[in-house]
Design a protein around this motif. Structure first.
Motif, PDB file in Angstrom:
ATOM      1  N   THR A 291       0.733  -1.537   0.137  1.00 53.32           N
ATOM      2  CA  THR A 291       0.153   0.210  -0.138  1.00 53.32           C
ATOM      3  C   THR A 291       1.143   1.316  -0.137  1.00 53.32           C
ATOM      4  O   THR A 291       0.613   2.297  -0.310  1.00 53.32           O
ATOM      5  CB  THR A 291      -1.221  -0.207   1.045  1.00 53.32           C
ATOM      6  N   ASN A 292       2.232   1.042   0.726  1.00 56.39           N
ATOM      7  CA  ASN A 292       3.322   2.354   0.373  1.00 56.39           C
ATOM      8  C   ASN A 292       3.065   3.173  -1.264  1.00 56.39           C
ATOM      9  O   ASN A 292       2.839   4.198  -1.560  1.00 56.39           O
ATOM     10  CB  ASN A 292       4.257   1.882   1.038  1.00 56.39           C
ATOM     11  N   PHE A 293       3.254   1.594  -2.200  1.00 56.60           N
ATOM     12  CA  PHE A 293       2.723   2.258  -3.865  1.00 56.60           C
ATOM     13  C   PHE A 293       4.080   3.905  -3.439  1.00 56.60           C
ATOM     14  O   PHE A 293       3.477   4.407  -4.658  1.00 56.60           O
ATOM     15  CB  PHE A 293       1.292   2.612  -4.079  1.00 56.60           C
ATOM     16  N   ASP A 294       5.121   3.026  -3.680  1.00 51.78           N
ATOM     17  CA  ASP A 294       6.104   3.996  -3.975  1.00 51.78           C
ATOM     18  C   ASP A 294       7.569   3.541  -5.071  1.00 51.78           C
ATOM     19  O   ASP A 294       8.106   4.316  -4.822  1.00 51.78           O
ATOM     20  CB  ASP A 294       6.702   4.184  -2.591  1.00 51.78           C
ATOM     21  N   GLU A 295       7.272   2.679  -6.128  1.00 54.03           N
ATOM     22  CA  GLU A 295       8.320   2.513  -6.860  1.00 54.03           C
ATOM     23  C   GLU A 295       7.983   2.831  -8.185  1.00 54.03           C
ATOM     24  O   GLU A 295       6.227   3.268  -8.055  1.00 54.03           O
ATOM     25  CB  GLU A 295       8.468   1.061  -7.285  1.00 54.03           C
ATOM     26  N   ASP A 296       8.418   3.112  -9.523  1.00 51.00           N
ATOM     27  CA  ASP A 296       8.605   4.126 -10.370  1.00 51.00           C
ATOM     28  C   ASP A 296       7.069   2.979 -11.562  1.00 51.00           C
ATOM     29  O   ASP A 296       6.785   3.606 -11.865  1.00 51.00           O
ATOM     30  CB  ASP A 296       9.702   4.466 -11.289  1.00 51.00           C
ATOM     31  N   PHE A 297       6.800   1.816 -11.056  1.00 47.93           N
ATOM     32  CA  PHE A 297       6.024   1.428 -12.135  1.00 47.93           C
ATOM     33  C   PHE A 297       5.088   0.446 -11.336  1.00 47.93           C
ATOM     34  O   PHE A 297       6.254  -0.448 -10.625  1.00 47.93           O
ATOM     35  CB  PHE A 297       6.716   0.342 -13.652  1.00 47.93           C
ATOM     36  N   TYR A 304      -8.898  -7.013  -7.573  1.00 52.24           N
ATOM     37  CA  TYR A 304      -9.286  -6.793  -6.111  1.00 52.24           C
ATOM     38  C   TYR A 304      -8.483  -5.735  -6.022  1.00 52.24           C
ATOM     39  O   TYR A 304      -8.157  -5.653  -4.711  1.00 52.24           O
ATOM     40  CB  TYR A 304      -7.963  -7.861  -5.259  1.00 52.24           C
ATOM     41  N   LYS A 305      -7.986  -4.560  -6.907  1.00 51.33           N
ATOM     42  CA  LYS A 305      -7.229  -3.323  -6.658  1.00 51.33           C
ATOM     43  C   LYS A 305      -6.028  -3.457  -5.694  1.00 51.33           C
ATOM     44  O   LYS A 305      -5.733  -2.291  -4.847  1.00 51.33           O
ATOM     45  CB  LYS A 305      -8.491  -2.717  -6.331  1.00 51.33           C
ATOM     46  N   LEU A 306      -5.634  -4.428  -6.157  1.00 50.61           N
ATOM     47  CA  LEU A 306      -4.351  -4.380  -5.160  1.00 50.61           C
ATOM     48  C   LEU A 306      -3.027  -3.533  -5.318  1.00 50.61           C
ATOM     49  O   LEU A 306      -2.895  -3.260  -6.716  1.00 50.61           O
ATOM     50  CB  LEU A 306      -3.845  -5.959  -5.395  1.00 50.61           C
ATOM     51  N   PRO A 307      -2.224  -3.091  -5.625  1.00 50.78           N
ATOM     52  CA  PRO A 307      -1.636  -1.869  -5.081  1.00 50.78           C
ATOM     53  C   PRO A 307      -0.250  -2.663  -5.617  1.00 50.78           C
ATOM     54  O   PRO A 307       0.832  -3.502  -4.648  1.00 50.78           O
ATOM     55  CB  PRO A 307      -1.449  -1.234  -4.160  1.00 50.78           C
ATOM     56  N   VAL A 308       0.479  -3.025  -6.706  1.00 51.80           N
ATOM     57  CA  VAL A 308       1.073  -3.533  -7.207  1.00 51.80           C
ATOM     58  C   VAL A 308       2.303  -3.328  -7.595  1.00 51.80           C
ATOM     59  O   VAL A 308       2.608  -2.163  -9.123  1.00 51.80           O
ATOM     60  CB  VAL A 308       0.991  -5.218  -8.179  1.00 51.80           C
ATOM     61  N   ILE A 375       4.394  -7.601   0.287  1.00 50.95           N
ATOM     62  CA  ILE A 375       4.119  -8.372  -0.053  1.00 50.95           C
ATOM     63  C   ILE A 375       5.014  -9.629  -1.857  1.00 50.95           C
ATOM     64  O   ILE A 375       4.638  -7.901  -2.132  1.00 50.95           O
ATOM     65  CB  ILE A 375       2.487  -9.258  -0.509  1.00 50.95           C
ATOM     66  N   TYR A 376       6.286  -9.933  -1.468  1.00 51.15           N
ATOM     67  CA  TYR A 376       7.135 -10.330  -3.165  1.00 51.15           C
ATOM     68  C   TYR A 376       6.314 -11.987  -3.042  1.00 51.15           C
ATOM     69  O   TYR A 376       6.485 -12.872  -2.718  1.00 51.15           O
ATOM     70  CB  TYR A 376       8.453 -10.376  -2.317  1.00 51.15           C
ATOM     71  N   ILE A 377       6.296 -11.368  -5.097  1.00 51.93           N
ATOM     72  CA  ILE A 377       5.932 -12.617  -5.640  1.00 51.93           C
ATOM     73  C   ILE A 377       6.658 -12.848  -6.977  1.00 51.93           C
ATOM     74  O   ILE A 377       7.025 -11.516  -7.453  1.00 51.93           O
ATOM     75  CB  ILE A 377       4.617 -12.726  -5.404  1.00 51.93           C
ATOM     76  N   HIS A 378       7.688 -13.815  -6.920  1.00 55.25           N
ATOM     77  CA  HIS A 378       8.437 -13.897  -8.860  1.00 55.25           C
ATOM     78  C   HIS A 378       8.034 -14.798  -9.371  1.00 55.25           C
ATOM     79  O   HIS A 378       6.593 -15.162  -9.364  1.00 55.25           O
ATOM     80  CB  HIS A 378       9.503 -13.856  -7.962  1.00 55.25           C
ATOM     81  N   LYS A 379       8.570 -14.551 -10.392  1.00 53.82           N
ATOM     82  CA  LYS A 379       7.624 -15.074 -12.011  1.00 53.82           C
ATOM     83  C   LYS A 379       9.061 -15.594 -12.850  1.00 53.82           C
ATOM     84  O   LYS A 379       9.747 -14.725 -13.377  1.00 53.82           O
ATOM     85  CB  LYS A 379       6.106 -14.790 -12.719  1.00 53.82           C
ATOM     86  N   ASP A 380       9.303 -16.578 -13.074  1.00 54.02           N
ATOM     87  CA  ASP A 380      10.511 -17.133 -13.650  1.00 54.02           C
ATOM     88  C   ASP A 380      10.047 -16.952 -15.438  1.00 54.02           C
ATOM     89  O   ASP A 380       8.654 -17.150 -15.284  1.00 54.02           O
ATOM     90  CB  ASP A 380      10.690 -18.333 -13.662  1.00 54.02           C
ATOM     91  N   LYS A 381      10.883 -16.920 -16.256  1.00 55.72           N
ATOM     92  CA  LYS A 381       9.589 -16.753 -18.179  1.00 55.72           C
ATOM     93  C   LYS A 381       9.621 -18.379 -17.873  1.00 55.72           C
ATOM     94  O   LYS A 381       9.784 -19.172 -17.668  1.00 55.72           O
ATOM     95  CB  LYS A 381      12.020 -17.397 -18.548  1.00 55.72           C
ATOM     96  N   GLY A 382       8.483 -17.979 -18.661  1.00 56.04           N
ATOM     97  CA  GLY A 382       8.003 -19.511 -18.232  1.00 56.04           C
ATOM     98  C   GLY A 382       7.373 -20.344 -17.514  1.00 56.04           C
ATOM     99  O   GLY A 382       6.665 -21.122 -17.666  1.00 56.04           O
ATOM    100  N   GLY A 383       7.167 -19.631 -16.163  1.00 49.46           N
ATOM    101  CA  GLY A 383       6.920 -20.517 -15.706  1.00 49.46           C
ATOM    102  C   GLY A 383       6.189 -19.762 -14.543  1.00 49.46           C
ATOM    103  O   GLY A 383       5.407 -18.907 -15.243  1.00 49.46           O
ATOM    104  N   LYS A 384       5.894 -20.152 -13.243  1.00 49.00           N
ATOM    105  CA  LYS A 384       4.589 -19.890 -13.103  1.00 49.00           C
ATOM    106  C   LYS A 384       5.090 -18.807 -11.397  1.00 49.00           C
ATOM    107  O   LYS A 384       6.552 -18.798 -11.773  1.00 49.00           O
ATOM    108  CB  LYS A 384       4.091 -20.852 -11.842  1.00 49.00           C
ATOM    109  N   ALA A 421     -10.665   0.349   5.830  1.00 51.28           N
ATOM    110  CA  ALA A 421     -11.434  -0.471   4.456  1.00 51.28           C
ATOM    111  C   ALA A 421     -10.812   0.053   3.444  1.00 51.28           C
ATOM    112  O   ALA A 421     -10.978   1.476   3.200  1.00 51.28           O
ATOM    113  CB  ALA A 421     -13.127  -0.877   4.263  1.00 51.28           C
ATOM    114  N   PRO A 422     -10.802  -1.099   2.259  1.00 48.02           N
ATOM    115  CA  PRO A 422     -11.146  -1.939   2.440  1.00 48.02           C
ATOM    116  C   PRO A 422      -9.699  -2.915   2.546  1.00 48.02           C
ATOM    117  O   PRO A 422      -8.548  -2.154   2.265  1.00 48.02           O
ATOM    118  CB  PRO A 422     -11.871  -2.477   0.921  1.00 48.02           C
ATOM    119  N   ALA A 423      -9.556  -4.023   3.629  1.00 44.55           N
ATOM    120  CA  ALA A 423      -8.364  -4.915   3.421  1.00 44.55           C
ATOM    121  C   ALA A 423      -8.351  -5.632   2.437  1.00 44.55           C
ATOM    122  O   ALA A 423      -8.708  -6.480   2.506  1.00 44.55           O
ATOM    123  CB  ALA A 423      -8.443  -5.624   4.653  1.00 44.55           C
ATOM    124  N   LEU A 424      -7.616  -5.318   1.205  1.00 41.03           N
ATOM    125  CA  LEU A 424      -7.445  -5.781   0.084  1.00 41.03           C
ATOM    126  C   LEU A 424      -6.901  -7.111  -0.001  1.00 41.03           C
ATOM    127  O   LEU A 424      -7.012  -7.811  -0.904  1.00 41.03           O
ATOM    128  CB  LEU A 424      -6.298  -4.261  -1.430  1.00 41.03           C
TER     129      LEU A 424
END
Length: 512
Positions: A291-297, A304-308, A375-384, A421-424
Motif C-alpha cells: 500500500t505504500n505504492f512507491d516504485e516507479d512502475f 482486487y485493486k491490489l497495489p502492485v 508482499i513479494y511474488i516472483h515469476k521466472d521466464k515461462g514459469g508460474k 477499509a478495504p483490507a485488500l
C-alpha cells in the motif's frame, strides 16, 4: 339465631383466606433462583503492581481448574498481587476476600483461589508456579561493522547515498573485509524511529560474512523488537519450509563514524540476482504488493485493486510494462472468477509456495498481509508466480494493533477486522481457503512442519539469543529500548510460539 351465626362465621374469613392464598402463589411465581456462575475468566501478574517483575506482565494460563504461571527464578514471589476477572459475587483465598489488583499473596506456598457464586456454591482454582531458570550467558563475539562516511557526514535521508569506507571484523563468521561503499537510509515507518535502518551499496561485488557475492546489503535496526531476532526467526521458518530465496540473518554490532549505533541484522537486499532471487534477469519479474505504492512502475489490479509494483528488473518499454500487467491480471482473473476454484489458476501460481508463505505469516502472526504490505511474488521466464521472498516481521508476533509483542497467540492472521477499509490483501488471500484442494495441502504441510521442524526452530531461537546476549545489553544501554531481562524475553517468545503452534493445530483441524 345461634345456628345462623355459627354457620355464617366461616364465610366471614373466606375473602381473607383467598387473599392469603393468592398472595402466596404470586410470590412463588416471581421468585428468581440464585445465580450459580463462578468462573475465573482471566488472571495475570502486572509489573505495574509488582515492581519485582522487571520485564513486564506475566499472564496466567487458566486450564480447567488450574492457573499456570511461569516466573523467573530470581523473582521474589512471597508477595505478589494478582489482577483477575471473574463471574460470581466474590473471590477468596482461604477466608480472605480478594480485590483484583490490590490483595497480595505468597505464591511460594500452595495457593487456591475460590470463586463464590450467588447461590454460595464454590469453584476452586489451584495455582501452579513454574520457576524458570535464569541463564548466565556465555560471552560470544558477533561480527563488527564499522562505516565511516566521507567527512563524517550524518546519514539523514533515504534517497541520496553517501560515500564511505567499511571495515568488517568477522569474529569467526567468515572472512574480515575492508573496502569502500555507499550508504543511505531505508525503510518506511522504521526510518522514522530513533534507531535507523540502512542500505549499503559496495563499490564492487563482495562476499560478506559468508553470504553470496553481491554489492547491495541491508542493515535492519530491529528497534521495536525486544528480542532483536523476530525477523531472523521468520527467515528461519521460511528456510525450514524450503521457501525459495529466503533471506539469511547475521547479527552484527554497527559503528557509524566511530560511534556505537547498536545491534543490527545484516541481510540480503531483495532483488533479482544469481545469489538472491535467482530467475531470468531480463524475462523474469519480481513484484511487490504494498500500500505504500512507491516504485516507479506500479498499477492497481483489475479485480482486487491490489497495489502492485515492479521491484525488478528495470522496465524497458511500455510494451514490457503492459506484458507484466497482463500476466498478473490473467492470474487474478482466474482467482476472482465465479468458477473458482475450478479455473486454471494453478497453471499460473505455484500453490505449494503460497501454502508455505501462509504458514510463515500465520506462525509469526504477521498481519501485514491483510493491508497488504511487503508482499513479494516472483515469476521466472515461462514459469508460474511463486510467493516470496518473505520480508518485514517487526510488527508481527501479535504486535500490530497493540504495540506490544507476545500477547495473545490465538488471533487469526488473515482478518479484515480493525483495518482501514478495504483490507485488500485479506480479500485476495482469503479466497484460496475456498478451494478444498488448497486447504488439504495447507493442513498436510502444516502437520508435517510441526512434527518435523518445530524442535529445530526452538533450538535456533536459543542459538541466536546466545549469539546476541552481550550485544543486546549494549544496544539497550545505547537506546534505552528493549529489555533489561533478555533471558525472560526469550522465554516469552518461545512460550508464545508454543501457544501459536497449538492454536494453528486447532485452527487447521477445524478447516473443511
Amino acid at each position: 339465631m345461634k345456628y345462623l351465626r355459627a354457620t355464617a362465621y366461616p364465610f366471614l374469613f373466606l375473602p381473607i383466606i383467598l387473599l392469603l392464598l393468592f398472595t402466596g402463589c404470586k410470590e412463588e411465581e416471581v421468585q428468581t433462583p440464585l445465580n450459580t456462575e463462578k468462573e475465573l475468566l482471566s488472571f495475570k501478574l502486572e509489573s505495574a503492581r509488582n515492581p519485582q517483575l522487571k520485564d513486564g506482565d506475566i499472564a496466567g494460563e487458566i486450564s480447567g481448574t488450574v492457573i499456570a504461571l511461569e516466573i523467573p527464578e530470581d523473582v521474589d514471589i512471597s508477595s505478589l498481587i494478582a489482577t483477575f476477572t471473574h463471574s460470581g459475587v466474590k473471590v477468596l483465598v482461604g477466608d480472605k476476600e480478594q480485590v483484583s489488583g490490590k490483595t497480595p499473596n505468597n505464591f511460594s506456598s500452595p495457593l487456591t483461589y475460590r470463586v463464590v457464586a450467588e447461590d454460595e456454591s464454590v469453584q476452586e482454582y489451584r495455582v501452579v508456579v513454574t520457576l524458570t531458570p535464569v541463564i548466565v550467558p556465555e560471552v560470544i563475539a558477533i561480527p563488527c561493522i564499522r562505516v565511516e562516511t566521507e567527512g563524517r557526514k550524518p546519514i539523514v535521508e533515504k534517497k541520496t547515498y553517501l560515500p564511505a569506507t567499511i571495515v568488517i571484523e568477522a569474529n569467526g563468521w567468515g572472512d574480515d573485509y575492508e573496502g569502500t561503499t555507499q550508504i543511505r537510509g531505508r525503510g518506511n515507518s522504521t526510518w522514522e524511529m530513533p534507531k535507523k535502518p540502512y542500505r549499503l551499496k559496495l563499490d564492487k561485488k563482495s562476499v560478506i560474512l559468508g553470504l553470496g557475492e553481491e554489492r547491495d546489503w541491508i542493515l535492519l535496526a530491529n528497534y521495536i523488537d525486544p528480542t532483536l531476532m523476530l525477523n531472523a526467526v521468520a527467515f528461519k521458518i521460511g528456510q525450514l519450509l524450503e521457501l525459495p530465496f529466503t533471506n539469511h540473518a547475521i547479527p552484527v554490532d554497527l559503528y557509524l563514524n566511530g560511534e556505537y549505533a547498536g545491534n543490527y541484522m545484516l541481510t540480503e537486499q531483495v532483488e533479482l540476482s544469481s545469489t538472491r532471487v535467482n530467475i531470468d534477469k531480463k524475462e523474469g519479474i519480481l513484484l511487490e504488493i504494498d500500500t505504500n505504492f512507491d516504485e516507479d512502475f506500479q498499477f492497481k489490479s483489475t479485480h482486487y485493486k491490489l497495489p502492485v509494483m515492479v521491484k525488478d528488473p528495470d522496465i524497458k518499454s511500455d510494451e514490457h510494462f503492459q506484458r507484466v500487467k497482463d500476466e498478473f491480471h490473467q492470474l487474478e482473473a482466474a482467482i476472482a472468477s465465479d468458477q473458482f476454484p475450478n479455473t486454471r489458476y494453478k497453471e499460473y501460481l505455484d500453490v505449494e509456495s503460497l501454502v508455505k508463505y501462509f504458514i510463515v505469516y500465520n506462525l509469526t502472526h504477521n498481519m501485514e498481509i491483510n493491508h497488504p504490505k511487503s508482499i513479494y511474488i516472483h515469476k521466472d521466464k515461462g514459469g508460474k508466480y511463486t510467493m516470496g521472498p518473505i520480508w518485514d516481521f517487526d510488527w508481527a508476533y501479535d504486535y500490530e494493533g497493540k504495540g506490544v509483542h507476545f500477547g495473545s497467540h490465538e488471533r487469526p492472521f488473515l482478518t479484515n477486522k480493525n483495518f482501514p477499509a478495504p483490507a485488500l490483501g485479506y480479500t485476495f488471500f482469503n479466497r484460496f481457503f475456498e478451494d478444498p484442494a488448497f486447504v488439504a495441502l495447507y493442513k498436510e504441510t502444516w502437520r508435517r512442519f510441526h512434527s518435523q521442524k518445530k524442535a529445530e526452530l526452538m533450538e535456533y531461537v536459543d542459538w541466536y539469543a546466545k549469539q546476541v546476549t552481550e550485544s543486546q545489553k549494549k544496544d539497550q544501554e545505547k537506546w534505552q529500548k528493549g529489555t533489561t531481562n533478555y533471558g525472560y524475553k526469550i522465554r516469552q517468545l518461545k512460550s508464545w510460539l508454543e501457544g501459536r503452534f497449538a492454536f494453528i493445530d486447532a485452527e487447521t483441524n477445524a478447516l473443511k
